[in-house]
Design an enzyme around this catalytic site. Structure first.
Site, mmCIF file in Angstrom:
data_model
loop_
_atom_site.group_PDB
_atom_site.id
_atom_site.type_symbol
_atom_site.label_atom_id
_atom_site.label_comp_id
_atom_site.label_asym_id
_atom_site.label_seq_id
_atom_site.Cartn_x
_atom_site.Cartn_y
_atom_site.Cartn_z
ATOM 1 N N GLU A 76 0.811 -1.228 0.000
ATOM 2 C CA GLU A 76 0.000 0.000 0.000
ATOM 3 C C GLU A 76 0.845 1.279 0.000
ATOM 4 O O GLU A 76 0.363 2.335 0.411
ATOM 5 C CB GLU A 76 -0.951 -0.008 1.201
ATOM 6 C CG GLU A 76 -1.997 -1.099 1.093
ATOM 7 C CD GLU A 76 -3.174 -0.837 2.014
ATOM 8 O OE1 GLU A 76 -4.239 -0.461 1.509
ATOM 9 O OE2 GLU A 76 -3.004 -1.011 3.250
ATOM 10 N N HIS A 165 -11.675 -0.783 6.136
ATOM 11 C CA HIS A 165 -10.211 -0.891 6.064
ATOM 12 C C HIS A 165 -9.502 -0.130 7.180
ATOM 13 O O HIS A 165 -8.876 -0.728 8.036
ATOM 14 C CB HIS A 165 -9.790 -0.388 4.671
ATOM 15 C CG HIS A 165 -8.334 -0.496 4.384
ATOM 16 N ND1 HIS A 165 -7.823 -0.370 3.119
ATOM 17 C CD2 HIS A 165 -7.263 -0.705 5.177
ATOM 18 C CE1 HIS A 165 -6.509 -0.517 3.153
ATOM 19 N NE2 HIS A 165 -6.154 -0.710 4.397
HETATM 20 MN MN MN Z 1 -4.141 -0.913 4.962
#
Ligand code: MN
Length: 234
Positions: A76, A165
């Site tokens: 990410e 998330h």
């Molecule tokens: Mn994450």
């Protein structure tokens, strides 16, 4: 700050966020490169508690490692570069999955500052839903297109919540991004508690304006950093 000092502070920030449980095995913090505003620094794929200076990698704003040297980057990393690209005043980005914050990313209840320590978080903390543009995914911001979409949702705010998330928090310095992340988590706990008592008196918009105008010189920032750093080294 020199590159070496910046890396040392970034390592300290990793350890503070781990000690405060803002991050656990997952989550990360970056800083814009002090000499190359078109690059940023971020650990390789390690738990923040374990990060050392040798783990810090350099990336382009598209999330490409400049010299991976065998290290594996976070999936990410695109969160960070996408924000640095559209927010020139931002010099540090924290992404985390704080379990206290996530309820506000998956419900209709807005997360709003309830105490003075959270005034810098701002009047609006928008929720970004990855599904709106990308359909069914594994929920991760694992390419630059998703990073850019999330950065657009952040806009000029300090915090963007990520449905299903976690959240992403920005600051003009490493200290500011860390303190905002810590106090975002504290605010989420306090708001959750207060809501069980009934109607909540949130900070008013004009009070938040006063605090945001003085954010860099806010009394107690140095004291808070020193406190958190000492806790992380115990
Ligand atoms: Mn994450």
């Amino acid at each position: 700050m020199t590159l070496e000092e910046t890396i040392a502070k970034l390592v300290d920030a990793n350890h503070i966020l781990a000690q405060e449980r803002v991050v656990d095995a997952f989550g990360h913090i970056s800083v814009r490169h002090p000499e190359r505003p078109d690059r940023f620094l971020l650990s390789c794929s390690r738990s923040p508690e374990l990060v050392t200076p040798r783990d810090i990698m350099e990336f382009t704003l598209d999330g490409i490692p400049v010299d991976a040297a065998g290290r594996k980057p976070y999936f990410e990393r695109f969160i960070h570069g996408a924000i640095f690209a559209i927010r020139p005043e931002v010099h540090s980005v924290v992404h985390n999955h704080s379990y206290d914050v996530i309820p506000f990313a998956v419900s209709k209840t807005p997360l709003r500052p309830v105490f003075h320590g959270a005034g810098n978080l701002g009047k609006s903390m928008p929720v970004w839903d990855i599904r709106t543009k990308f359909g069914a995914t594994n929920m991760l911001v694992n390419d630059i297109d998703k990073g850019r979409d999330m950065a657009t949702a952040l806009g000029s705010n300090t915090v963007v919540l990520m449905r299903g998330h976690g959240c992403t928090v920005v600051g003009q310095t490493i200290e500011e991004a860390v303190l905002s992340s810590v106090y975002l988590q504290v605010n989420a706990r306090l708001q959750t508690t207060a809501m069980q008592f009934g109607d909540v008196s949130y900070l008013h918009d004009d009070e938040i304006d006063v605090m945001q105008a003085a954010r860099a010189a806010a009394p107690g920032n140095d004291r808070a950093w020193e406190y958190l750093l000492a806790r992380s080294r115990r």
